[in-house]
Design a protein around this motif. Sequence first.
Motif, PDB file in Angstrom:
ATOM      1  N   ARG A 155       0.837  -1.205   0.043  1.00 16.27           N
ATOM      2  CA  ARG A 155       0.044   0.035  -0.041  1.00 16.27           C
ATOM      3  C   ARG A 155       0.801   1.300  -0.034  1.00 16.27           C
ATOM      4  O   ARG A 155       0.228   2.372   0.051  1.00 16.27           O
ATOM      5  CB  ARG A 155      -0.938   0.123   1.371  1.00 16.27           C
ATOM      6  CG  ARG A 155      -1.935  -1.150   1.192  1.00 16.27           C
ATOM      7  CD  ARG A 155      -2.820  -1.145   2.569  1.00 16.27           C
ATOM      8  NE  ARG A 155      -3.581  -2.249   2.763  1.00 16.27           N
ATOM      9  CZ  ARG A 155      -4.837  -2.214   2.373  1.00 16.27           C
ATOM     10  NH1 ARG A 155      -5.397  -1.307   1.818  1.00 16.27           N
ATOM     11  NH2 ARG A 155      -5.492  -3.568   2.466  1.00 16.27           N
ATOM     12  N   SER A 159       2.481   5.734  -3.462  1.00 19.08           N
ATOM     13  CA  SER A 159       1.102   6.002  -2.915  1.00 19.08           C
ATOM     14  C   SER A 159       0.675   7.648  -2.685  1.00 19.08           C
ATOM     15  O   SER A 159      -0.222   7.945  -2.531  1.00 19.08           O
ATOM     16  CB  SER A 159       1.093   5.376  -1.510  1.00 19.08           C
ATOM     17  OG  SER A 159       2.240   5.757  -0.885  1.00 19.08           O
ATOM     18  N   PRO A 163      -6.042   8.284  -3.580  1.00 18.42           N
ATOM     19  CA  PRO A 163      -6.888   7.837  -2.607  1.00 18.42           C
ATOM     20  C   PRO A 163      -6.861   6.121  -2.173  1.00 18.42           C
ATOM     21  O   PRO A 163      -6.069   5.483  -2.866  1.00 18.42           O
ATOM     22  CB  PRO A 163      -8.228   7.935  -3.446  1.00 18.42           C
ATOM     23  CG  PRO A 163      -8.075   8.072  -5.002  1.00 18.42           C
ATOM     24  CD  PRO A 163      -6.362   8.526  -4.718  1.00 18.42           C
ATOM     25  N   ALA A 164      -7.371   5.938  -1.039  1.00 17.47           N
ATOM     26  CA  ALA A 164      -7.027   4.679  -0.285  1.00 17.47           C
ATOM     27  C   ALA A 164      -7.848   3.493  -1.421  1.00 17.47           C
ATOM     28  O   ALA A 164      -7.145   2.391  -1.310  1.00 17.47           O
ATOM     29  CB  ALA A 164      -7.836   4.594   0.959  1.00 17.47           C
ATOM     30  N   HIS A 165      -8.625   3.739  -2.173  1.00 18.76           N
ATOM     31  CA  HIS A 165      -9.308   2.644  -2.917  1.00 18.76           C
ATOM     32  C   HIS A 165      -8.414   2.402  -4.101  1.00 18.76           C
ATOM     33  O   HIS A 165      -8.670   1.347  -4.844  1.00 18.76           O
ATOM     34  CB  HIS A 165     -10.742   2.933  -3.468  1.00 18.76           C
ATOM     35  CG  HIS A 165     -10.652   4.013  -4.505  1.00 18.76           C
ATOM     36  ND1 HIS A 165     -10.639   5.457  -4.068  1.00 18.76           N
ATOM     37  CD2 HIS A 165     -10.635   4.067  -5.953  1.00 18.76           C
ATOM     38  CE1 HIS A 165     -10.546   6.211  -5.422  1.00 18.76           C
ATOM     39  NE2 HIS A 165     -10.641   5.386  -6.627  1.00 18.76           N
ATOM     40  N   GLN A 166      -7.616   3.215  -4.439  1.00 19.34           N
ATOM     41  CA  GLN A 166      -6.537   2.968  -5.518  1.00 19.34           C
ATOM     42  C   GLN A 166      -5.167   2.158  -5.000  1.00 19.34           C
ATOM     43  O   GLN A 166      -4.389   1.765  -5.913  1.00 19.34           O
ATOM     44  CB  GLN A 166      -6.098   4.179  -6.230  1.00 19.34           C
ATOM     45  CG  GLN A 166      -7.150   5.145  -7.006  1.00 19.34           C
ATOM     46  CD  GLN A 166      -6.607   6.074  -7.688  1.00 19.34           C
ATOM     47  OE1 GLN A 166      -5.434   6.458  -7.431  1.00 19.34           O
ATOM     48  NE2 GLN A 166      -7.358   6.774  -8.615  1.00 19.34           N
ATOM     49  N   SER A 168      -5.800  -0.318  -2.248  1.00 20.49           N
ATOM     50  CA  SER A 168      -6.290  -1.225  -1.409  1.00 20.49           C
ATOM     51  C   SER A 168      -6.112  -2.750  -1.928  1.00 20.49           C
ATOM     52  O   SER A 168      -5.758  -3.607  -1.293  1.00 20.49           O
ATOM     53  CB  SER A 168      -7.660  -1.352  -1.210  1.00 20.49           C
ATOM     54  OG  SER A 168      -8.421  -1.469  -2.313  1.00 20.49           O
ATOM     55  N   ASN A 169      -5.795  -2.858  -3.279  1.00 22.55           N
ATOM     56  CA  ASN A 169      -5.521  -4.242  -3.836  1.00 22.55           C
ATOM     57  C   ASN A 169      -4.035  -4.478  -3.856  1.00 22.55           C
ATOM     58  O   ASN A 169      -3.300  -3.968  -4.520  1.00 22.55           O
ATOM     59  CB  ASN A 169      -6.243  -4.285  -5.337  1.00 22.55           C
ATOM     60  CG  ASN A 169      -6.033  -5.729  -5.880  1.00 22.55           C
ATOM     61  OD1 ASN A 169      -5.448  -6.527  -5.289  1.00 22.55           O
ATOM     62  ND2 ASN A 169      -6.370  -5.720  -7.040  1.00 22.55           N
ATOM     63  N   GLY A 206      -8.676   0.161 -11.631  1.00 15.61           N
ATOM     64  CA  GLY A 206      -8.877   1.146 -10.623  1.00 15.61           C
ATOM     65  C   GLY A 206      -7.952   1.145  -9.484  1.00 15.61           C
ATOM     66  O   GLY A 206      -7.946   1.768  -8.917  1.00 15.61           O
ATOM     67  N   THR A 207      -6.895   0.172  -9.673  1.00 10.94           N
ATOM     68  CA  THR A 207      -5.682   0.207  -8.854  1.00 10.94           C
ATOM     69  C   THR A 207      -4.608   1.124  -9.414  1.00 10.94           C
ATOM     70  O   THR A 207      -4.428   0.942 -10.771  1.00 10.94           O
ATOM     71  CB  THR A 207      -5.322  -1.343  -8.466  1.00 10.94           C
ATOM     72  OG1 THR A 207      -6.085  -2.005  -7.868  1.00 10.94           O
ATOM     73  CG2 THR A 207      -4.029  -1.272  -7.701  1.00 10.94           C
TER      74      THR A 207
END
Length: 313
Positions: A155, A159, A163-166, A168-169, A206-207
């Motif tokens: 993560r 970074s 944003p966090a959703h990008q 998380s994977n 999305g990542t």
Amino acid sequence: MWFSLLVILCLHGVKAVDLITCEGLTVNLTCAQGTIKVLSANYGRTDRTTCSTGRPAHQLSNVQCTQSTSLSVLTTQCDGKQNCSIVVRNTVFTDPCPGTYKYLNVSYECILPPPPPPPPPSANNLVTCESDTARLSCANGSIKVLSANYGRTDRTTCSTGRPAHQLSNVQCTQNTSLSVVITRCDGKQDCSIPATNNVFGDPCVGTYKYLNVSYTCSQGKTVIICQDKSSAISCEGRRRLHIHFANYGRRDKVTCPCRDPKAMSTMCISSETRNLQNKCNGKKHCQLHASNSNFNDRCPRIHKYLEVSYSCE
């Protein structure tokens, strides 16, 4: 009342998920980390109590109702994915017992990918954020790519400002990354490769991804032989030839020029490394002729050259 029951259990020492979903509802298999591996599945009925609320007795009496193809349906649609949704109905599984109200009982686990092997101490490790360009360089010798991944495995890397959703994977890997970087960079002194979806494909939409490359600088020599020309490579004393990289094609518009611009198209790749290793490795002297009859002609009408990186060992 229809319901979906989720139970966590230990199966052969591996944490598995046992999921029961009543007929007419949608089953959702998901892995926060890793990918789905379906262990067992049955669409039918094996007791009178599961998914029984509000149902008449005659719809619950057949407790020997099994569908042998249930597992193959689940594995085909879900194995190897992070998320999978299937509507539990006869049109998906076919009806093993008409008149019986059925349910799907599926057990699965989340398989984590093996950690990548650590690079050797002498290796160069290069991290390039998505949309930037990775630049591999050897002051002496030529590039030898050891490992590569375009994706995300933590993560924190690349970074800042994201944003966090990008981020998380962290199980995002592209298994073709190594071959892409090898094709573009092996055997060269310098190499630039954009860290983009256009080059590597998008392993996780999305990542926000990055390219992680490990490489060494091989202390060897490089020879270029234009199409239809010949040359020899050799070693002195007791040393013997060792081929590191070979390509018969075209990787730039400068080497072995010709008058027709259309014949100078780049990225004509035909790896001949194994071919020349079989031909030359272990010898003191090896004669090479760059021609379509000796090598794979992957790019007809392109003026090609044979590019060989080797050392004497």
